[in-house]
Enzyme design. Structure first.
Site, PDB file in Angstrom:
ATOM      1  N   SER A 145       0.867  -1.188   0.000  1.00 52.76           N
ATOM      2  CA  SER A 145       0.000   0.000   0.000  1.00 52.76           C
ATOM      3  C   SER A 145       0.896   1.229   0.000  1.00 52.76           C
ATOM      4  O   SER A 145       2.021   1.185   0.522  1.00 52.76           O
ATOM      5  CB  SER A 145      -0.859   0.014   1.270  1.00 52.76           C
ATOM      6  OG  SER A 145      -1.432   1.295   1.467  1.00 52.76           O
ATOM      7  N   TYR A 158      -0.522  -0.088  10.127  1.00 53.34           N
ATOM      8  CA  TYR A 158      -0.721  -0.743   8.827  1.00 53.34           C
ATOM      9  C   TYR A 158       0.452  -0.378   7.899  1.00 53.34           C
ATOM     10  O   TYR A 158       1.032  -1.234   7.237  1.00 53.34           O
ATOM     11  CB  TYR A 158      -2.062  -0.261   8.270  1.00 53.34           C
ATOM     12  CG  TYR A 158      -2.410  -0.692   6.869  1.00 53.34           C
ATOM     13  CD1 TYR A 158      -2.743  -2.012   6.587  1.00 53.34           C
ATOM     14  CD2 TYR A 158      -2.471   0.243   5.833  1.00 53.34           C
ATOM     15  CE1 TYR A 158      -3.109  -2.388   5.303  1.00 53.34           C
ATOM     16  CE2 TYR A 158      -2.839  -0.121   4.549  1.00 53.34           C
ATOM     17  CZ  TYR A 158      -3.152  -1.445   4.292  1.00 53.34           C
ATOM     18  OH  TYR A 158      -3.512  -1.810   3.011  1.00 53.34           O
ATOM     19  N   LYS A 162       3.336  -2.726   5.927  1.00 54.39           N
ATOM     20  CA  LYS A 162       3.510  -2.700   4.473  1.00 54.39           C
ATOM     21  C   LYS A 162       4.936  -2.255   4.109  1.00 54.39           C
ATOM     22  O   LYS A 162       5.494  -2.703   3.098  1.00 54.39           O
ATOM     23  CB  LYS A 162       2.456  -1.796   3.833  1.00 54.39           C
ATOM     24  CG  LYS A 162       1.016  -2.290   4.032  1.00 54.39           C
ATOM     25  CD  LYS A 162       0.757  -3.634   3.356  1.00 54.39           C
ATOM     26  CE  LYS A 162      -0.714  -3.994   3.288  1.00 54.39           C
ATOM     27  NZ  LYS A 162      -0.973  -5.243   2.568  1.00 54.39           N
TER      28      LYS A 162
HETATM   29  N1  NAP Z   1      -8.614  -1.334  -1.181  1.00 54.17           N
HETATM   30  C1  NAP Z   1      -7.667  -0.453  -1.017  1.00 54.17           C
HETATM   31  O1  NAP Z   1      -7.885   0.763  -1.074  1.00 54.17           O
HETATM   32  C2  NAP Z   1      -6.253  -0.907  -0.792  1.00 54.17           C
HETATM   33  C3  NAP Z   1      -5.251   0.069  -0.861  1.00 54.17           C
HETATM   34  C4  NAP Z   1      -3.940  -0.318  -0.664  1.00 54.17           C
HETATM   35  C5  NAP Z   1      -3.642  -1.644  -0.424  1.00 54.17           C
HETATM   36  N2  NAP Z   1      -4.639  -2.567  -0.349  1.00 54.17           N
HETATM   37  C6  NAP Z   1      -4.251  -3.951  -0.093  1.00 54.17           C
HETATM   38  O2  NAP Z   1      -4.841  -4.789  -1.069  1.00 54.17           O
HETATM   39  C7  NAP Z   1      -4.998  -6.085  -0.508  1.00 54.17           C
HETATM   40  C8  NAP Z   1      -6.389  -6.602  -0.807  1.00 54.17           C
HETATM   41  O3  NAP Z   1      -7.344  -5.720  -0.273  1.00 54.17           O
HETATM   42  P1  NAP Z   1      -8.814  -5.530  -0.889  1.00 54.17           P
HETATM   43  O4  NAP Z   1      -9.093  -4.089  -0.810  1.00 54.17           O
HETATM   44  O5  NAP Z   1      -8.931  -6.223  -2.175  1.00 54.17           O
HETATM   45  O6  NAP Z   1      -9.691  -6.296   0.237  1.00 54.17           O
HETATM   46  P2  NAP Z   1     -11.133  -6.981   0.182  1.00 54.17           P
HETATM   47  O7  NAP Z   1     -11.913  -6.548  -0.995  1.00 54.17           O
HETATM   48  O8  NAP Z   1     -11.715  -6.777   1.533  1.00 54.17           O
HETATM   49  O9  NAP Z   1     -10.772  -8.553  -0.012  1.00 54.17           O
HETATM   50  C9  NAP Z   1     -10.037  -9.210   0.972  1.00 54.17           C
HETATM   51  C10 NAP Z   1      -9.824 -10.655   0.568  1.00 54.17           C
HETATM   52  O10 NAP Z   1      -8.943 -11.264   1.516  1.00 54.17           O
HETATM   53  C11 NAP Z   1      -9.607 -12.321   2.212  1.00 54.17           C
HETATM   54  N3  NAP Z   1      -9.161 -12.229   3.599  1.00 54.17           N
HETATM   55  C12 NAP Z   1      -9.421 -11.271   4.511  1.00 54.17           C
HETATM   56  N4  NAP Z   1      -8.798 -11.537   5.665  1.00 54.17           N
HETATM   57  C13 NAP Z   1      -8.123 -12.693   5.485  1.00 54.17           C
HETATM   58  C14 NAP Z   1      -7.314 -13.485   6.325  1.00 54.17           C
HETATM   59  N5  NAP Z   1      -7.061 -13.144   7.603  1.00 54.17           N
HETATM   60  N6  NAP Z   1      -6.785 -14.617   5.814  1.00 54.17           N
HETATM   61  C15 NAP Z   1      -7.032 -14.987   4.535  1.00 54.17           C
HETATM   62  N7  NAP Z   1      -7.795 -14.274   3.690  1.00 54.17           N
HETATM   63  C16 NAP Z   1      -8.352 -13.145   4.178  1.00 54.17           C
HETATM   64  C17 NAP Z   1     -11.107 -12.063   1.991  1.00 54.17           C
HETATM   65  O11 NAP Z   1     -11.885 -13.241   2.002  1.00 54.17           O
HETATM   66  P3  NAP Z   1     -12.529 -13.794   3.419  1.00 54.17           P
HETATM   67  O12 NAP Z   1     -13.288 -12.651   3.988  1.00 54.17           O
HETATM   68  O13 NAP Z   1     -13.375 -14.974   3.038  1.00 54.17           O
HETATM   69  O14 NAP Z   1     -11.353 -14.182   4.243  1.00 54.17           O
HETATM   70  C18 NAP Z   1     -11.095 -11.486   0.582  1.00 54.17           C
HETATM   71  O15 NAP Z   1     -10.968 -12.518  -0.372  1.00 54.17           O
HETATM   72  C19 NAP Z   1      -4.621  -5.983   0.969  1.00 54.17           C
HETATM   73  O16 NAP Z   1      -3.289  -6.397   1.126  1.00 54.17           O
HETATM   74  C20 NAP Z   1      -4.708  -4.491   1.240  1.00 54.17           C
HETATM   75  O17 NAP Z   1      -3.839  -4.109   2.280  1.00 54.17           O
HETATM   76  C21 NAP Z   1      -5.942  -2.229  -0.528  1.00 54.17           C
END
Ligand code: NAP
Length: 262
Positions: A145, A158, A162
């Site tokens: 991130s 967080y 990262k």
């Molecule tokens: N969205 C943003 O703005 C953003 C920005 C920067 C970085 N990121 C990074 O992008 C990545 C993905 O985020 P996202 O926004 O796509 O999230 P998301 O839409 O909430 O999806 C999260 C995914 O991870 C799974 N998950 C959650 N907790 C878990 C755990 N403890 N163990 C295994 N699986 C788990 C969830 O399925 P279940 O609920 O079934 O476990 C789901 O498949 C993360 O590393 C986040 O830090 C996101």
């Protein structure tokens, strides 16, 4: 050389039952790859894998909680059992249970976030590396991130996890580069997913964020997936140890706040 081709390749993408991980899995399958869809809830992963198979792609589902080493071992074993190999690992799942200052951060939360967001990546990387070393071919991607590069009054811990992933990727890239294993990070800005809902669902907050983003909008999961595909294919074959920032320009935006008093 087919630049963006994944024919014959097998990928594990953690957290691929929705959001960024799902978009990455879809891009990999579209490019001819075979993907293990994963998350804590098996039904959600099954649904995504089923949808990919319905479109003619190759995908299976396996549940794994990233903080549980035995579950991650089972995830890796499931991929090997189905397809006999793992060529690409995307450590995408992460947690962010704490909003607040470092001063107020409990040590338990510190440890929990380090295990989920950093140690789990090292575990998984070490689980898949031996076969990649043997074949002299492998790709590892950590989804980090832009919080890794900025201070934050709410997301400081967080960001620490990262930032640790950046150093982890850099070091693994140096250790395993001689075996043609490439290790990189993708650093998204704000992307419209469930994970970040608290940061974009409030209209005022979202508008302020868009105003300081040169592209004047939030990101979409597919826009992270394209970069992951590039890193996973021969198109990105000479990139290792790097962080690719995908944030609509928010980290290069001009500083519009008044200069500090002399
Ligand atoms: N969205 C943003 O703005 C953003 C920005 C920067 C970085 N990121 C990074 O992008 C990545 C993905 O985020 P996202 O926004 O796509 O999230 P998301 O839409 O909430 O999806 C999260 C995914 O991870 C799974 N998950 C959650 N907790 C878990 C755990 N403890 N163990 C295994 N699986 C788990 C969830 O399925 P279940 O609920 O079934 O476990 C789901 O498949 C993360 O590393 C986040 O830090 C996101």
């Amino acid at each position: 050389m087919k630049r963006f081709d994944l024919s014959g390749k097998v990928a594990i993408v953690t957290g691929s039952s929705r959001g960024i991980g799902r978009a990455i899995a879809e891009a990999f399958v579209e490019a001819g790859g075979r993907v293990v869809i994963s998350g804590r809830r098996l039904e959600a992963a099954e649904e995504v894998a089923g949808a990919l198979r319905a479109r003619g792609g190759e995908a299976i589902a396996a549940a794994a909680r990233i903080s549980d080493k035995a579950q991650l071992e089972a995830l890796v074993a499931r991929a090997r059992q189905e397809w006999g190999r793992i060529d690409i690992l995307v450590c995408n799942a992460a947690v962010n249970p704490y909003f607040g200052s470092l001063e107020g951060l409990g040590e338990e939360a510190f440890e929990r976030m380090m295990v989920n967001n950093v140690l789990s990546n090292l575990w998984l990387a070490r689980m898949v590396a031996p076969e990649m070393k043997e074949r002299r071919d492998g790709v590892i991607i950590f989804i980090i991130s832009i919080a890794a590069f900025q201070s934050s009054l709410e997301l400081g811990m967080y960001g620490i996890t990262k930032a640790a992933d950046v150093a982890l990727a850099r070091n693994l890239a140096a250790e395993w580069g001689p075996f043609n294993i490439r290790v990189n990070c993708i650093a998204p800005g704000l992307v419209k997913t469930e994970f970040a809902r608290v940061l974009w669902q409030d209209e005022g907050r979202r508008k302020r964020r868009e105003a300081v983003t040169p592209l004047r909008r939030l990101g979409e999961p597919e826009e992270i997936a394209g970069v992951a595909l590039m890193l996973a294919t021969p198109a990105g074959g000479y990139i290792t140890g790097q962080v690719i920032v995908v944030d609509g320009g928010v980290t290069i935006a001009p500083n519009t706040s008044p200069p500090p008093a002399a």
